[in-house]
Design a protein around this motif. Structure first.
Motif, PDB file in Angstrom:
ATOM      1  N   LEU A  41       0.862  -1.174   0.000  1.00 21.71           N
ATOM      2  CA  LEU A  41       0.000   0.000   0.000  1.00 21.71           C
ATOM      3  C   LEU A  41       0.901   1.226   0.000  1.00 21.71           C
ATOM      4  CD1 LEU A  41      -2.863   1.172   0.201  1.00 21.71           C
ATOM      5  CD2 LEU A  41      -2.644   1.002   2.691  1.00 21.71           C
ATOM      6  N   GLU A  42       0.939   1.929  -1.114  1.00 20.44           N
ATOM      7  CA  GLU A  42       1.822   3.091  -1.264  1.00 20.44           C
ATOM      8  C   GLU A  42       1.182   4.372  -0.742  1.00 20.44           C
ATOM      9  OE1 GLU A  42       3.212   5.567  -5.077  1.00 20.44           O
ATOM     10  OE2 GLU A  42       3.898   3.490  -5.092  1.00 20.44           O
ATOM     11  N   GLY A  43      -0.125   4.505  -0.934  1.00 19.70           N
ATOM     12  CA  GLY A  43      -0.818   5.703  -0.491  1.00 19.70           C
ATOM     13  C   GLY A  43      -2.239   5.382  -0.069  1.00 19.70           C
ATOM     14  N   PHE A  44      -2.736   6.113   0.914  1.00 16.82           N
ATOM     15  CA  PHE A  44      -4.080   5.914   1.452  1.00 16.82           C
ATOM     16  C   PHE A  44      -4.591   7.284   1.863  1.00 16.82           C
ATOM     17  CE2 PHE A  44      -7.164   5.174   4.739  1.00 16.82           C
ATOM     18  CZ  PHE A  44      -7.770   3.955   4.450  1.00 16.82           C
ATOM     19  N   TYR A  45      -5.587   7.805   1.147  1.00 15.76           N
ATOM     20  CA  TYR A  45      -6.053   9.162   1.396  1.00 15.76           C
ATOM     21  C   TYR A  45      -7.576   9.240   1.372  1.00 15.76           C
ATOM     22  CZ  TYR A  45      -1.254  10.317   0.343  1.00 15.76           C
ATOM     23  OH  TYR A  45       0.112  10.370   0.360  1.00 15.76           O
ATOM     24  N   TYR A  46      -8.141   9.867   2.397  1.00 16.28           N
ATOM     25  CA  TYR A  46      -9.539  10.238   2.371  1.00 16.28           C
ATOM     26  C   TYR A  46      -9.651  11.545   1.606  1.00 16.28           C
ATOM     27  CZ  TYR A  46     -10.479   6.591   5.739  1.00 16.28           C
ATOM     28  OH  TYR A  46     -10.605   5.376   6.347  1.00 16.28           O
ATOM     29  N   ALA A  47     -10.825  11.791   0.992  1.00 13.34           N
ATOM     30  CA  ALA A  47     -10.972  12.984   0.159  1.00 13.34           C
ATOM     31  C   ALA A  47     -12.405  13.493   0.184  1.00 13.34           C
ATOM     32  CB  ALA A  47     -10.572  12.653  -1.283  1.00 13.34           C
ATOM     33  N   PHE A  48     -12.540  14.780  -0.083  1.00 13.20           N
ATOM     34  CA  PHE A  48     -13.843  15.373  -0.354  1.00 13.20           C
ATOM     35  C   PHE A  48     -14.134  15.142  -1.829  1.00 13.20           C
ATOM     36  CE2 PHE A  48     -12.128  18.253   3.011  1.00 13.20           C
ATOM     37  CZ  PHE A  48     -13.036  17.914   4.008  1.00 13.20           C
ATOM     38  N   GLY A  49     -15.393  15.057  -2.189  1.00 17.34           N
ATOM     39  CA  GLY A  49     -15.745  14.925  -3.603  1.00 17.34           C
ATOM     40  C   GLY A  49     -16.455  13.622  -3.888  1.00 17.34           C
ATOM     41  N   PRO A  50     -16.437  13.210  -5.153  1.00 12.37           N
ATOM     42  CA  PRO A  50     -17.214  12.029  -5.551  1.00 12.37           C
ATOM     43  C   PRO A  50     -16.683  10.716  -4.968  1.00 12.37           C
ATOM     44  CG  PRO A  50     -15.935  12.858  -7.396  1.00 12.37           C
ATOM     45  CD  PRO A  50     -15.788  13.852  -6.284  1.00 12.37           C
ATOM     46  N   CYS A  51     -15.423  10.668  -4.609  1.00 11.42           N
ATOM     47  CA  CYS A  51     -14.836   9.470  -3.986  1.00 11.42           C
ATOM     48  C   CYS A  51     -14.421   9.814  -2.561  1.00 11.42           C
ATOM     49  CB  CYS A  51     -13.624   8.984  -4.771  1.00 11.42           C
ATOM     50  SG  CYS A  51     -14.048   8.398  -6.417  1.00 11.42           S
ATOM     51  N   ASP A  52     -14.644   8.867  -1.666  1.00 15.28           N
ATOM     52  CA  ASP A  52     -14.311   9.073  -0.259  1.00 15.28           C
ATOM     53  C   ASP A  52     -12.883   8.666   0.082  1.00 15.28           C
ATOM     54  OD1 ASP A  52     -16.967   9.881   0.397  1.00 15.28           O
ATOM     55  OD2 ASP A  52     -17.558   7.769   0.423  1.00 15.28           O
ATOM     56  N   LEU A  53     -12.348   7.728  -0.674  1.00 13.15           N
ATOM     57  CA  LEU A  53     -11.070   7.131  -0.308  1.00 13.15           C
ATOM     58  C   LEU A  53     -10.303   6.734  -1.562  1.00 13.15           C
ATOM     59  CD1 LEU A  53      -9.204   5.827   1.866  1.00 13.15           C
ATOM     60  CD2 LEU A  53     -10.660   3.791   1.727  1.00 13.15           C
ATOM     61  N   TYR A  54      -9.005   7.078  -1.585  1.00  9.82           N
ATOM     62  CA  TYR A  54      -8.114   6.695  -2.677  1.00  9.82           C
ATOM     63  C   TYR A  54      -6.980   5.847  -2.109  1.00  9.82           C
ATOM     64  CZ  TYR A  54     -10.331  10.319  -5.500  1.00  9.82           C
ATOM     65  OH  TYR A  54     -11.238  11.081  -6.195  1.00  9.82           O
ATOM     66  N   LEU A  55      -6.711   4.729  -2.767  1.00  4.90           N
ATOM     67  CA  LEU A  55      -5.571   3.889  -2.410  1.00  4.90           C
ATOM     68  C   LEU A  55      -4.668   3.786  -3.625  1.00  4.90           C
ATOM     69  CD1 LEU A  55      -8.120   2.683  -0.773  1.00  4.90           C
ATOM     70  CD2 LEU A  55      -6.601   0.789  -0.361  1.00  4.90           C
ATOM     71  N   ILE A  56      -3.374   3.965  -3.434  1.00  2.00           N
ATOM     72  CA  ILE A  56      -2.385   3.713  -4.473  1.00  2.00           C
ATOM     73  C   ILE A  56      -1.645   2.456  -4.025  1.00  2.00           C
ATOM     74  CG2 ILE A  56      -0.388   4.582  -5.752  1.00  2.00           C
ATOM     75  CD1 ILE A  56      -2.956   6.257  -6.141  1.00  2.00           C
TER      76      ILE A  56
END
Length: 106
Positions: A41-56
């Motif tokens: 798991l390289e990146g794990f970010y919560y976000a505002f907008g159409p997606c709640d969570l991004y994982l790289i």
């Protein structure tokens, strides 16, 4: 290894779990999921907008990425979309290849 970006949105059940467990707890759970498939798991970010969570992630192959996506989506806490990420080096390799192509109608 190949890089993948998982874009996810929480369902109602997923949000209830997030409120109980917290963000770092979910990061640890998903890190274990990715590592269990031989990846990192390289990146794990919560976000505002159409997606709640991004994982790289780095995963061994498309089959591993598909397996993670299917299993996570089937659990019902997250809606999942996956994008294959391409490195600049791969683009360099691609542009050096000769491709025969005819445009429609030509």
């Amino acid at each position: 290894m190949a890089k993948y970006m998982f874009r996810t949105s929480y369902t109602k059940a997923g949000l209830e779990g997030l409120l109980r467990e917290g963000g770092t707890g979910r990061r640890e759970a998903l890190r274990q999921t990715i590592e269990g498939m031989g990846g990192t798991l390289e990146g794990f970010y919560y976000a505002f907008g159409p997606c709640d969570l991004y994982l790289i992630t780095d995963l061994p192959d498309d089959a591993a990425a598909t397996a993670v996506s299917l299993r996570v989506a089937a659990a019902g806490a997250l809606d999942v979309e996956v994008t294959v990420l391409v490195t600049p080096e791969t683009v360099d390799e691609a542009v050096s290849k000769s491709v025969s192509y005819r445009t429609p109608g030509a």
